[in-house]
Design an enzyme around this catalytic site. Structure first.
Site, short mmCIF file in Angstrom:
data_model
loop_
_atom_site.label_atom_id
_atom_site.label_comp_id
_atom_site.label_asym_id
_atom_site.label_seq_id
_atom_site.Cartn_x
_atom_site.Cartn_y
_atom_site.Cartn_z
N ASP A 167 0.86 -1.18 0.00
CA ASP A 167 0.00 0.00 0.00
C ASP A 167 0.91 1.24 0.00
OD1 ASP A 167 -2.28 1.56 -0.05
OD2 ASP A 167 -3.22 0.63 1.70
N ASP A 170 -4.09 7.16 -3.74
CA ASP A 170 -5.50 7.51 -3.95
C ASP A 170 -6.00 8.25 -2.71
OD1 ASP A 170 -5.02 4.88 -2.74
OD2 ASP A 170 -7.19 4.81 -2.48
N ALA A 215 -11.80 2.91 0.82
CA ALA A 215 -12.48 3.64 1.91
C ALA A 215 -13.65 2.86 2.50
CB ALA A 215 -12.93 5.02 1.44
N CYS A 269 -14.22 -24.11 18.19
CA CYS A 269 -13.37 -24.20 17.01
C CYS A 269 -12.36 -25.33 17.24
CB CYS A 269 -12.65 -22.86 16.82
SG CYS A 269 -11.33 -22.84 15.61
N CYS A 295 -9.26 -25.45 15.49
CA CYS A 295 -7.95 -25.10 14.94
C CYS A 295 -6.89 -25.52 15.97
CB CYS A 295 -7.88 -23.62 14.62
SG CYS A 295 -7.54 -22.56 16.04
N CYS A 302 -7.20 -23.67 19.34
CA CYS A 302 -8.39 -23.98 20.15
C CYS A 302 -8.40 -25.43 20.61
CB CYS A 302 -9.66 -23.65 19.37
SG CYS A 302 -9.75 -21.90 18.99
N1 GUN Z 1 -6.57 0.60 2.88
C1 GUN Z 1 -7.86 0.60 3.30
N2 GUN Z 1 -8.62 1.40 2.53
C2 GUN Z 1 -7.79 1.93 1.60
C3 GUN Z 1 -8.01 2.82 0.50
O1 GUN Z 1 -9.11 3.31 0.24
N3 GUN Z 1 -6.90 3.12 -0.27
C4 GUN Z 1 -5.67 2.58 0.00
N4 GUN Z 1 -4.64 2.90 -0.80
N5 GUN Z 1 -5.46 1.75 1.02
C5 GUN Z 1 -6.51 1.43 1.81
ZN ZN Z 2 -9.58 -21.76 16.74
#
Ligand code: GUN
Ligand code: ZN
Length: 498
Positions: free
Chosen positions: A93, A128, A196, A279, A281, A284
């Site tokens: 990101d 963005d 978002a 669970c 796993c 657990c």
């Molecule tokens: N991580 C969570 N939401 C977003 C987003 O809208 N844009 C970016 N770049 N990373 C994110």
């Molecule tokens: Zn578990």
């Protein structure tokens, strides 16, 4: 859009696909869950994410790496894969999330893409603007223009073989999301995250998550790989996949563990209040909630309670993802969504919002799959029911037609006698063994199923105004009978003793 994504199987708008990630030299099966790895705190070693959990791809944040002196030079030198000890695909990101949180970041798309290329990322992200929900339209439009410029800058950048994300923004305005999707799809970028979503997800606003995804998808090409940014709670994976999402990233497994929270497919529980683990796993199976609570602060064992909780959280999430894939293969994804919708009323809203778009789901829904199960009122709104109603118009009918929920009478003077089966409604007996009319329906038919069947009768009558139709029904509710057109004669089989 370039051609790195291949769809193998469909159910509703969900699909199983293959995302080719050339720079990593791997192909990732979707739907895929990308665990979020904080480059500063490896809650679970990335090597273990691959080996023990089956993660084929993970996501980390290039902006955090770039702004942390302690690790930046090391990552530049060793490369991201060696630094993390992970040889699958790595998405990075850009700092947009930090931009949304703090209002400002000190990097441009050009700079951060260049940085992502230098550290060896496989899928890069431009800067963005994640416009939050509920803002005024003017702001949503203005910020969308900034996001569009970021996509243009990303297209112009030297990518060195990386795939590049084209985030789709637009806040809670479906038309802006759709336009953003159409714009992103027309770029030569590769992966399409719906952005978002975190504020909506945190507030359990699943109906609006579904609306945003569906709007983005109306603008995007049908074969575009779609990422739901910030989504990874096991409760909502089936819903999001059925709406058309292919990639997810989960920070929830680690963030929730930090607060002592235990994820399940029906919601989130608190370790402090648990007596049993529902669970099997490895975590657990080997521990009780009381044992985990006692571990806190003792510092004697190798792993902390937080780590163990994070491991459980990730196990249930990957388990659910495999269940979702199996459901796509057998054509039972909406049955799974229906079950998950019972876990929380907000999930039911999400499911209902999805069914509002049954016409869109219908386009990618396979014509034949495992038997349709009628398990809730919502089943009456599924795309299979709608498709049947549309097909009725294409069937040949005689001048006089009897539609009946009971067996055909032994003597009669109708041109044909068709079956009636809620929620589908009428069909020629010869189709009884064809999907979806092989549906398993409860003996105690409810009003929603009767109403949907009545709508089927109405479609048939509308397509054949010259035909005299008689309907024999098994004591349908008034609300259902109101949907039967006036020209159709009705007989209550129960009062006739049949
Ligand atoms: N991580 C969570 N939401 C977003 C987003 O809208 N844009 C970016 N770049 N990373 C994110
Ligand atoms: Zn578990």
């Amino acid at each position: 859009m370039r051609d790195h994504f291949e769809i193998r199987d469909h159910d509703a708008a969900g699909r199983i696909g293959r995302l080719e990630v050339p720079r990593a030299g791997v192909t990732v099966e979707t739907p895929a869950l990308l665990p979020v790895v904080n480059p500063n705190v490896l809650t679970i070693e990335p090597r273990r994410l691959a080996e023990e959990f089956g993660a084929e791809m993970l996501i980390t944040n290039s902006y955090i790496i770039r702004s942390t002196d302690r690790i930046r030079d090391r990552v530049l030198e060793e490369g991201l894969h060696d630094f993390l000890g992970f040889d699958g695909a790595i998405m990075t990101d850009s700092g947009s999330f930090q931009l949304a949180e703090y209002g400002d970041i000190d990097v441009t798309t050009e700079e951060i893409i260049e940085f992502q290329r230098r550290i060896g990322s496989d899928v890069a992200t431009p800067v963005d603007v994640p416009t939050p929900p509920d803002v005024d339209r003017e702001r949503a439009e203005r910020e969308l223009e900034t996001t569009k410029r970021a996509l243009a800058d990303a297209e112009a950048a030297e990518t060195g073989g990386m795939l590049v994300n084209a985030p789709v923004q637009g806040s809670t305005f479906p038309d802006l999301r759709e336009e953003a999707g159409r714009h992103a799809s027309a770029t030569d970028l590769d992966v399409f995250p719906v952005g978002a979503m975190v504020p909506l997800l945190n507030a359990y606003r699943y109906a609006e998550v579904v609306e945003a995804v569906r709007a983005a998808k109306r603008g995007l090409a049908p074969d575009a790989p779609v990422h739901l940014f910030g989504a990874g709670h096991p409760m909502m994976l089936a819903l999001a996949v059925a709406a058309g999402c292919d990639l997810f990233d989960s920070a929830a497994y680690a963030l929730m563990a930090r607060d002592g929270r235990y994820l399940t497919v029906a919601g989130t529980e608190h370790l402090a209040e648990m007596e049993y683990f529902p669970c099997s796993c490895p975590v657990c199976a080997e521990h009780t909630p009381a044992e985990l609570r006692e571990m806190d602060g003792s510092g004697t064992s190798e792993k902390s309670a937080e780590q163990l909780l994070a491991e459980h959280n990730l196990h249930v999430t990957f388990e659910e993802l495999r269940r979702v894939k199996a459901a796509i293969r057998s054509g039972t994804l909406l049955d799974l969504v229906d079950r998950r919708a019972r876990g929380h009323p907000a999930m039911l809203d999400g499911y209902r919002a999805l069914l509002d778009h049954a016409d869109e789901l219908e386009r990618t829904d396979p014509v034949s799959k495992d038997a349709f199960f009628y398990t809730s009122h919502e089943s009456a709104k599924r795309p299979e029911v709608r498709r049947h109603h549309e097909r009725l118009a294409r069937l040949a009918v005689p001048d006089r037609l009897l539609l009946t929920e009971s067996n055909a009478p032994s003597t009669h003077d109708y041109g044909a006698v068709w079956r009636v089966k809620p929620p589908f409604g009428p069909f020629p007996r010869a189709l009884s063994e064809t999907y979806p009319l092989t549906a398993e329906v409860p003996e105690r038919v409810d009003e929603s199923a009767q109403t949907a069947a009545a709508e089927g009768v109405a479609s048939l009558a509308a397509a054949n105004p010259e035909t005299a139709i008689t309907l024999g029904h098994d004591d349908w509710a008034d609300a259902a009978l109101e949907r039967v057109p006036d020209g159709v004669e009705t007989e209550n089989l129960r009062s006739l003793g049949r």
